[in-house]
Motif scaffolding. Structure first.
Motif, PDB file in Angstrom:
ATOM      1  N   LEU A 103     -58.201   5.816  49.542  1.00 45.13           N
ATOM      2  CA  LEU A 103     -58.331   7.129  50.189  1.00 45.13           C
ATOM      3  C   LEU A 103     -56.685   7.244  49.871  1.00 45.13           C
ATOM      4  N   SER A 104     -56.053   6.690  49.917  1.00 45.97           N
ATOM      5  CA  SER A 104     -55.018   7.910  49.787  1.00 45.97           C
ATOM      6  C   SER A 104     -54.612   7.375  48.271  1.00 45.97           C
ATOM      7  N   TYR A 105     -54.742   6.280  47.399  1.00 44.70           N
ATOM      8  CA  TYR A 105     -54.348   6.956  45.941  1.00 44.70           C
ATOM      9  C   TYR A 105     -55.708   7.208  45.422  1.00 44.70           C
ATOM     10  N   ARG A 106     -56.759   7.534  45.678  1.00 39.93           N
ATOM     11  CA  ARG A 106     -57.569   8.661  45.044  1.00 39.93           C
ATOM     12  C   ARG A 106     -57.443   9.973  45.580  1.00 39.93           C
ATOM     13  N   THR A 107     -57.178  10.478  46.648  1.00 40.90           N
ATOM     14  CA  THR A 107     -57.004  11.451  46.331  1.00 40.90           C
ATOM     15  C   THR A 107     -55.453  11.846  45.951  1.00 40.90           C
ATOM     16  N   LYS A 108     -54.552  10.956  46.196  1.00 43.89           N
ATOM     17  CA  LYS A 108     -53.031  11.399  45.517  1.00 43.89           C
ATOM     18  C   LYS A 108     -53.347  11.793  43.704  1.00 43.89           C
ATOM     19  N   LEU A 109     -54.346  11.067  42.764  1.00 45.75           N
ATOM     20  CA  LEU A 109     -54.596  11.007  41.599  1.00 45.75           C
ATOM     21  C   LEU A 109     -54.923  12.772  41.053  1.00 45.75           C
ATOM     22  N   LEU A 110     -56.070  12.895  42.290  1.00 51.19           N
ATOM     23  CA  LEU A 110     -57.191  14.068  42.283  1.00 51.19           C
ATOM     24  C   LEU A 110     -55.982  15.431  42.700  1.00 51.19           C
ATOM     25  N   SER A 111     -55.052  15.322  42.896  1.00 51.59           N
ATOM     26  CA  SER A 111     -54.409  16.087  43.951  1.00 51.59           C
ATOM     27  C   SER A 111     -53.264  16.445  42.299  1.00 51.59           C
ATOM     28  N   GLN A 112     -52.942  15.568  41.904  1.00 45.77           N
ATOM     29  CA  GLN A 112     -51.708  15.409  40.941  1.00 45.77           C
ATOM     30  C   GLN A 112     -52.563  16.438  39.141  1.00 45.77           C
ATOM     31  N   HIS A 113     -53.880  15.576  39.366  1.00 41.28           N
ATOM     32  CA  HIS A 113     -54.928  16.171  38.363  1.00 41.28           C
ATOM     33  C   HIS A 113     -54.652  17.713  38.728  1.00 41.28           C
ATOM     34  N   ARG A 114     -55.790  18.529  39.664  1.00 37.54           N
ATOM     35  CA  ARG A 114     -55.506  19.838  40.173  1.00 37.54           C
ATOM     36  C   ARG A 114     -53.564  20.915  39.927  1.00 37.54           C
ATOM     37  N   GLN A 115     -52.446  19.408  40.167  1.00 38.72           N
ATOM     38  CA  GLN A 115     -51.500  20.904  40.357  1.00 38.72           C
ATOM     39  C   GLN A 115     -50.882  20.741  38.667  1.00 38.72           C
ATOM     40  N   GLN A 116     -52.225  19.486  37.288  1.00 40.25           N
ATOM     41  CA  GLN A 116     -52.043  19.696  36.082  1.00 40.25           C
ATOM     42  C   GLN A 116     -52.456  20.735  35.941  1.00 40.25           C
ATOM     43  N   ILE A 117     -53.931  20.651  35.851  1.00 39.45           N
ATOM     44  CA  ILE A 117     -54.851  21.773  35.074  1.00 39.45           C
ATOM     45  C   ILE A 117     -53.990  23.420  35.675  1.00 39.45           C
ATOM     46  N   SER A 118     -54.171  23.232  36.589  1.00 39.61           N
ATOM     47  CA  SER A 118     -52.688  24.646  37.305  1.00 39.61           C
ATOM     48  C   SER A 118     -51.841  24.879  36.062  1.00 39.61           C
TER      49      SER A 118
END
Length: 329
Positions: A103-118
């Protein structure tokens, strides 16, 4: 460092280096990206490969299967109920740890992707600006700057989404000068809250913030502290330069994503509007929002005050230094 002091989180410092603000003489804000000299169109970041929701169902199926199979095996081997309970407990802990890790690994990847999109949106806006002829009317240029500032604030807001929030109001005793200063702060910064509590992880200890201010557009949070040289009743020296307590506290608040601003009690009592101006300058320097500063720009800047040592604080207490300015209230 003299008072007033401002301590910035490393994430905010790195962000301001990457996306610096240029404040022109007419107070128009423009945003400059460090990579603005490049004319290469940014590429949309690929969606990361994240564990699907089915993984979590599989983990719980493994636990259910083990919870059924292990007791049967243990009974066939003649284990006692205590041994069986320990075995099932250990297996359940292992499954829970695996679930938490995925769960932590999945949340971290999605958070990084949102940052990359921004970041992609910010770079794309800069790229599109480069493609436009520089001989535009001033109105168009001003509009472009506002668009870039909005994208920058959105990017900063995404970065500040991990800022630690207080757990409630503190029961710590308020300083005698804070009530009046709160009135000034709330006049110019409506989000000001007095006396909130922050829990220290893995500890029974907590910290109380004198005041907190949140800039809603960008998400940055400012912890405003009023430092007295000694306690009013016990006359014990406080906030001394040769002690590490404030330094450790500043570091922890910075790690939580908060900017720490410190004033002396005398500055707050004798020049509250200048203190507000300093806070407005911090907001403008980080976010580019000068709306607060425009209301206070006619106020004089705070004069620097040297921090005191423990020896100097004892002398101040002996001379009743605080009464020299508090009695003026």
């Amino acid at each position: 460092m003299n008072y007033p002091m401002a301590f910035y989180p490393e994430t905010v410092t790195n962000f301001c280096r990457k996306y610096p603000l240029n404040l022109s003489r007419d107070d128009q804000v423009t945003v400059v990206c460090n990579n603005s000299s490049s004319v290469i169109k940014p590429q949309l970041p690929n969606l990361p490969i994240v564990p699907s929701v089915q993984w979590f169902g599989l983990i719980w199926l493994l636990w259910l299967g083990g919870a059924i199979a292990l007791p049967l095996i243990a009974i066939s081997w003649g284990w006692s109920w205590i041994e069986l309970l320990l075995l099932v407990s250990a297996y359940s802990c292992l499954i829970a740890a695996a679930y938490a890790y995925v769960l932590s690994y999945r949340t971290k990847l999605l958070s990084q992707h949102r940052q990359q999109i921004s970041e992609y949106q910010m770079k794309l806006a800069m790229y599109q600006k480069q493609q436009i002829n520089s001989e535009h009317p001033p109105e168009i240029k001003a509009q472009e700057s506002l668009i870039n500032l909005k994208l920058r604030c959105q990017l900063l807001s995404d970065l500040m989404s991990n800022r630690v929030n207080p757990i409630g109001h503190s029961q710590a005793r308020q300083g005698v000068s804070e009530k009046e200063f709160l009135r000034y702060l709330q006049c110019y910064f409506p989000t000001t809250v007095q006396g909130v509590q922050f829990k220290v992880p893995m500890s029974k200890k907590s910290y109380s913030a004198d005041f907190t201010i949140v800039h809603h557009i960008s998400g940055i949070g400012i912890d405003v502290e009023v430092d007295e040289p000694y306690a009013g009743l016990s006359l014990k020296p406080t906030h001394c330069l040769d002690e590490d307590s404030d330094r450790r506290r500043n570091q922890l608040f910075n790690e939580w994503g908060w900017i720490v601003v410190r004033f002396t009690e005398r500055q707050v009592v004798q020049a509250p509007l200048s203190c507000c101006k300093f806070i407005a300058m911090v907001i403008a320097q980080v976010t580019g929002d000068r709306s607060y500063l425009e209301l206070l720009e006619l106020q004089p800047d705070l004069l620097p005050v040297k921090p005191w040592t423990t020896k100097e604080a004892r002398r101040m207490a002996k001379e009743r230094y605080r009464q020299t300015y508090l009695k003026q209230k």
